[in-house]
Write a protein that holds these residues in place. Structure first.
Motif, short mmCIF file in Angstrom:
data_model
loop_
_atom_site.label_atom_id
_atom_site.label_comp_id
_atom_site.label_asym_id
_atom_site.label_seq_id
_atom_site.Cartn_x
_atom_site.Cartn_y
_atom_site.Cartn_z
N GLN A 310 -25.99 57.71 -4.17
CA GLN A 310 -26.29 58.02 -5.71
C GLN A 310 -26.37 56.66 -6.53
OE1 GLN A 310 -23.57 60.54 -7.95
NE2 GLN A 310 -25.15 61.43 -8.87
N LYS A 311 -25.20 55.98 -6.24
CA LYS A 311 -24.96 54.70 -7.08
C LYS A 311 -26.00 53.77 -6.98
CE LYS A 311 -19.91 55.22 -7.63
NZ LYS A 311 -18.52 54.36 -7.40
N ALA A 312 -26.65 53.86 -5.61
CA ALA A 312 -27.61 52.80 -5.34
C ALA A 312 -28.94 53.39 -5.84
CB ALA A 312 -27.71 52.79 -4.02
N GLY A 313 -29.19 54.57 -6.32
CA GLY A 313 -30.16 55.25 -7.08
C GLY A 313 -31.19 55.57 -6.05
N VAL A 314 -30.71 55.99 -4.72
CA VAL A 314 -31.61 56.78 -3.83
C VAL A 314 -31.54 58.17 -4.02
CG1 VAL A 314 -32.09 56.79 -1.31
CG2 VAL A 314 -30.96 54.88 -2.28
N GLU A 315 -32.72 58.72 -4.09
CA GLU A 315 -32.50 60.29 -4.21
C GLU A 315 -32.43 61.04 -3.14
OE1 GLU A 315 -35.90 63.65 -5.61
OE2 GLU A 315 -35.87 61.58 -6.34
N PRO A 316 -31.66 61.88 -2.80
CA PRO A 316 -31.47 62.44 -1.78
C PRO A 316 -32.34 63.67 -1.34
CG PRO A 316 -30.27 63.72 -3.50
CD PRO A 316 -30.91 62.54 -4.05
N ASP A 317 -32.58 63.64 -0.15
CA ASP A 317 -33.73 64.81 0.40
C ASP A 317 -33.13 65.46 1.53
OD1 ASP A 317 -33.06 63.03 2.68
OD2 ASP A 317 -34.91 62.19 2.89
N LEU A 349 -33.24 72.44 -3.81
CA LEU A 349 -33.63 72.05 -2.32
C LEU A 349 -33.80 73.17 -1.37
CD1 LEU A 349 -31.42 68.61 -1.94
CD2 LEU A 349 -33.67 69.10 -1.53
N LYS A 350 -34.90 73.43 -0.75
CA LYS A 350 -34.76 74.67 0.09
C LYS A 350 -34.39 74.17 1.61
CE LYS A 350 -38.23 77.98 1.51
NZ LYS A 350 -39.75 78.43 1.68
N PRO A 351 -33.57 74.73 2.02
CA PRO A 351 -33.04 74.44 3.50
C PRO A 351 -34.03 75.03 4.57
CG PRO A 351 -31.52 76.00 2.08
CD PRO A 351 -32.67 75.70 1.40
N ASN A 352 -33.87 74.32 5.65
CA ASN A 352 -34.91 74.73 6.73
C ASN A 352 -33.98 75.33 8.05
OD1 ASN A 352 -33.69 72.34 7.69
ND2 ASN A 352 -35.40 71.10 7.93
N VAL A 353 -34.84 75.27 9.20
CA VAL A 353 -34.29 75.97 10.11
C VAL A 353 -33.05 74.89 10.72
CG1 VAL A 353 -35.68 74.87 11.82
CG2 VAL A 353 -34.63 77.05 12.33
N VAL A 354 -32.96 73.66 10.44
CA VAL A 354 -31.87 72.84 11.01
C VAL A 354 -30.77 73.06 10.16
CG1 VAL A 354 -31.32 70.41 11.30
CG2 VAL A 354 -33.79 70.89 11.69
#
Length: 849
Positions: A310-317, A349-354
């Protein structure tokens, strides 16, 4: 007004003066830099770039003369270069010095490349650092102590906006099989394997090959290394080479390799290096670091990676979220994983089967099968249908618990609710799960069911059941199953036959096992090393180690090659039959073939030689193993030293103790204790004391056995004062609760009751059963010597420390006092038991009488 050019002779003089000034300035600069430490040399790289450009611009008289340095700094202006380019940009700068990288040292040469004299030491990964590791970096915050709870990692989801698309993100990186067979890749791997004998020539060849490798081929080289630490060292070495730059996929492959080996420090450095190279890290890169920390058992640090991202400005996926849930599940934090899932819902964030499969596995790991099944049932309502992996995860747990009815019911629900039809993969999976947990009969049942439904179980499934039956000694059923394989058109392979050979050897049917080898050749199935190893192991268990030894000698004729396990099995067999000379010869043959025995195997032979009184031969054997590069340990040295002590050759033992430090095998507490005990037996207490002091000065922590031996030897010769001084120094190194108890008990054993009574105060500082037992030993010793009054005093001191003496022992003391006419002391001792309620009514009547 047109300016006239100065005459040629004036121009030449000006040029010459500029060159002289430039050279003088450069020489002065080099002298100044040579007097500074290397760390100061790169303290301000931007300032150094400006000085470097200025100095060499003075000596440039035409564009071509400056082309080399301008090329060196082109990438620097683009933000892609590092200090390594500066270091390699001109020959004059290479003469400044070298930079140390632990085991890696960069030394300049004259042909335009930095020459790395390097020893690829696979055990010094922590010494391998990138050039910028001394600078502050946010990545170092992962292992800080400011964060008190890994729940803070959940806050990273608040930065999710759903519309930001990551750049430079790459998917699953797979290296083609053909890349591993490429001649360049093979040659590079060969040169890396020669790391123990590297020289500038070999390194020059490797550097030349490196520049011709494609990114996929570099990845193949990294994957080809058996030791991940060696791969990391090659990665760092390659990154520092001139005219070479790692492709982005190489970074991701390196992170993937490190994550599987729990090398979180290396992964952190690679991630830092990516940042410094201007490569924008995707969530996938941070996910690798999370997995590294997780596999190393550092869950809190793993979750802190999210904050770092988050500090590096990278958006989570979704991939990093799935990684976080996986990490929490593996760390036995299922409730936090469920809370993380709730945060995903809140942030959109919609979870998937994984995601759900990770949670299903978490439920199964904590034996919450009902919740796992409930989650599978709820998945369709949440817009995500379960797949076969969802069901296989639960089936695996049920197979482990041998709940076959529940497995079949789950298969029916899989068809009814999820429209997933069991197929060949389903049955193969169930068979392997059941066999893995030792349920061969149940696996056979599913195999028959698959055949009834016209599903073809492959030879791997058959072989697994055959192996299960063979391990249980059910050879006849295994043979029937092999016949069924033929009838089903599924020909047994070498794995199937090897299982049968091993099973026959387990029940002692060696002749049938040999016939099975011949049958394999008839069926066109060539036995491999594992097959022969199973047979040789059976021969050794049956006391036919020499026959097994002969089979190794004829292995080339039979077209098979023994491996380290083969040699180990025969060595153990020869040892059991006390054929030590043959076993030692086989060790040398093993080493000559490139296989090295383990330290325990070496110790097995050394110990046997010492027991037979052949200590000198044991020492020679160990020294030869050491000279050939075998894994000789401190335990091996200790075994030989003990052998010398057993034959009273203390000089040889002391000499070998000194030799250990010369070969970097530092003695441990067991080694010192062995020699101290031998010196004590011979009455050489001064040398023993000196050895104890030497042990303590080197920071070796004494063990309880060390304390017992030292106490025994000093009490034996009556040097109590010296013992107490020595104990104070030993206890300062390592606390030992029973030290003074042992001293008192040993003094009682040797009849020195006066000294034992003096030390009683040190024991009675704490009231415990151990102290009570020591007091009982002293009381019994006084009684044996007829000193009943002293025994009475010890009992009274026990009462004063709230320790209740043994009633029967005190009855003996009381009777002895009565016989000696000391009725007051006798009555006082018994009344103490009555006052504390420790006497029965029968005893009270006896006391009154």
């Amino acid at each position: 007004m047109r300016l006239r050019r100065p005459p040629m002779n004036i121009r030449r003089s000006l040029i010459s003066s500029n060159v002289v000034l430039a050279l003088m300035a450069l020489r002065l600069k080099l002298q100044i830099l040579a007097c500074r430490p290397i760390s100061h040399f790169y303290a301000d790289p931007l300032r150094f770039i400006g000085q470097h450009t200025y100095l060499f611009s003075l000596s440039s008289t035409n564009p071509s003369s400056n082309s080399y340095s301008s090329t060196s700094f082109t990438n620097q202006n683009e933000g892609e270069s590092n200090c390594c380019n500066i270091h390699d940009s001109h020959d004059g700068l290479r003469k400044i010095g070298s930079e140390d990288y632990g085991e890696l040292s960069i030394i300049g040469n004259s042909n335009g490349d930095s020459d790395i004299h390097q020893n690829f030491d696979a055990h010094c990964l922590d010494k391998v650092e990138t050039r910028d590791d001394d600078h502050d970096d946010n990545i170092d915050e992962i292992e800080g102590e400011n964060e008190s709870d890994d729940n803070n990692g959940f806050l990273v989801l608040s930065s999710f906006h759903g519309n930001h698309k990551q750049s430079q993100d790459i998917g699953m990186i797979e290296v083609d099989e053909c890349e591993f067979r490429h001649p360049l890749v093979r040659e590079v791997c060969r040169l890396i394997s020669l790391r123990s004998s590297w020289n500038p020539k070999l390194e020059g060849e490797l550097r030349h090959l490196l520049r011709g490798l494609k990114p996929q081929q570099v990845c193949a080289v990294l994957h080809s290394q058996a030791d991940e630490r060696v791969a990391l060292q090659f990665f760092y070495w390659a990154d520092r080479q001139w005219r070479y730059r790692h492709d982005i996929i190489v970074y991701y492959v390196m992170l993937d390799i490190l994550s599987k080996a729990k090398l979180y420090k290396g992964a952190k450095r690679v991630l830092r290096l990516m940042t410094r190279r201007g490569i924008k890290c995707s969530p996938k890169a941070y996910g690798y670091l999370m997995v590294c920390y997780s596999r190393a058992g550092m869950l809190r640090n793993s979750m802190r990676v999210l904050t770092l991202m988050q500090k590096a400005g990278v958006e989570p996926d979704l991939s990093i979220c799935n990684t976080a849930i996986y990490v929490l599940v593996k760390g036995k934090k299922l409730e936090k994983a469920l809370r993380f899932l709730e945060q995903m819902y809140l942030m959109g964030l919609k979870p998937n089967v994984v995601t759900y499969n990770c949670l299903i596995k978490g439920y199964c790991d904590v034996d919450r099968i009902g919740d796992a099944l409930e989650l599978i049932a709820e998945m369709p309502s949440k817009g995500c249908s379960p797949d076969k992996v969802s069901y296989y995860t639960v089936m695996g747990f049920l197979c482990r618990e041998k709940k076959i009815k529940e497995v079949k019911e789950l298969m029916r629900n899989m068809v009814k609710n999820s429209k997933l039809t069991p197929d060949q993969v389903t049955y193969n999976t169930l068979i392997h799960m059941l066999v893995k947990h030792g349920h061969g009969d149940e696996a056979l049942g599913f195999l028959r069911e698959a055949e009834e439904k016209s599903f073809r179980v492959d030879k791997v499934g058959y072989s697994a059941i055959v192996d299960s039956f063979c391990k249980k000694g059910r050879i006849d059923e295994a043979n029937e199953l092999v016949n069924d394989m033929f009838s089903q058109g599924c020909l047994p392979d070498v794995v199937t036959y090897t299982a049968i050979v091993d099973g026959l050897c387990r029940i002692g049917k060696l002749d049938e096992a040999k016939k099975m080898l011949q049958q394999m050749y008839k069926q066109g199935c060539k036995p491999n090393t594992i097959t022969y190893t199973a047979l040789l192991n059976g021969l050794c268990r049956d006391g036919k180690s020499l026959e097994a030894r002969d089979m190794i000698n004829t292995s080339e004729e039979d077209w098979w090659t023994p491996n380290s396990i083969t040699y180990s099995a025969v060595i153990h067999g020869l040892h059991r039959e006390r054929k030590l000379s043959d076993a030692c010869d086989l060790v040398w043959e093993m080493v000559n073939k490139g296989f090295f025995p383990t330290s325990s195997e070496i110790n097995l032979l050394i110990q046997s030689l010492c027991l037979e009184g052949k200590t000198i031969e044991a020492k020679k054997f160990m020294e030869e193993c050491l000279s050939k590069g075998c894994a000789v340990s401190v335990i091996n040295f200790t075994t030989v030293i003990r052998g010398f002590c057993q034959i009273d050759d203390l000089e040889a033992a002391l000499s070998l103790l000194d030799d250990m430090n010369l070969v970097n095998k530092h003695p441990d507490a067991v080694t010192y204790t062995t020699v101290i005990d031998a010196l004590g037996k011979k009455g050489r207490m001064e040398e023993a004391t000196e050895l104890i002091m030497n042990m303590l000065s080197k920071g070796v922590v004494p063990t309880p056995v060390t304390y017992r031996i030292v106490i025994h030897r000093y009490c034996q010769i009556g040097k109590v004062d010296d013992l107490l001084k020595l104990l104070d120094m030993m206890l300062a190194r390592q606390e030992f609760r029973r030290a003074y108890n042992l001293v008192i008990e040993k003094l009682c054993t040797f009849g020195n009751l006066e000294e034992a009574d003096k030390l009683l105060g040190k024991v009675l500082r704490t009231a415990s059963k151990i102290d009570a037992n020591t007091c009982h030993v002293l009381i019994g010793s006084y009684l044996n010597k007829g000193i009943s009054l002293s025994a009475y005093k010890v009992a009274c001191r026990m009462f004063s420390r709230n320790l209740i003496p043994n009633l029967k022992l005190c009855e003996k003391v009381s009777k002895r006092l009565i016989l000696e006419g000391k009725l007051v002391e006798a009555d006082s001792l018994m009344l103490r038991f009555v006052e504390r309620g420790c006497a029965t009514p029968k005893d009270e009547v006896y006391f009154q009488s």
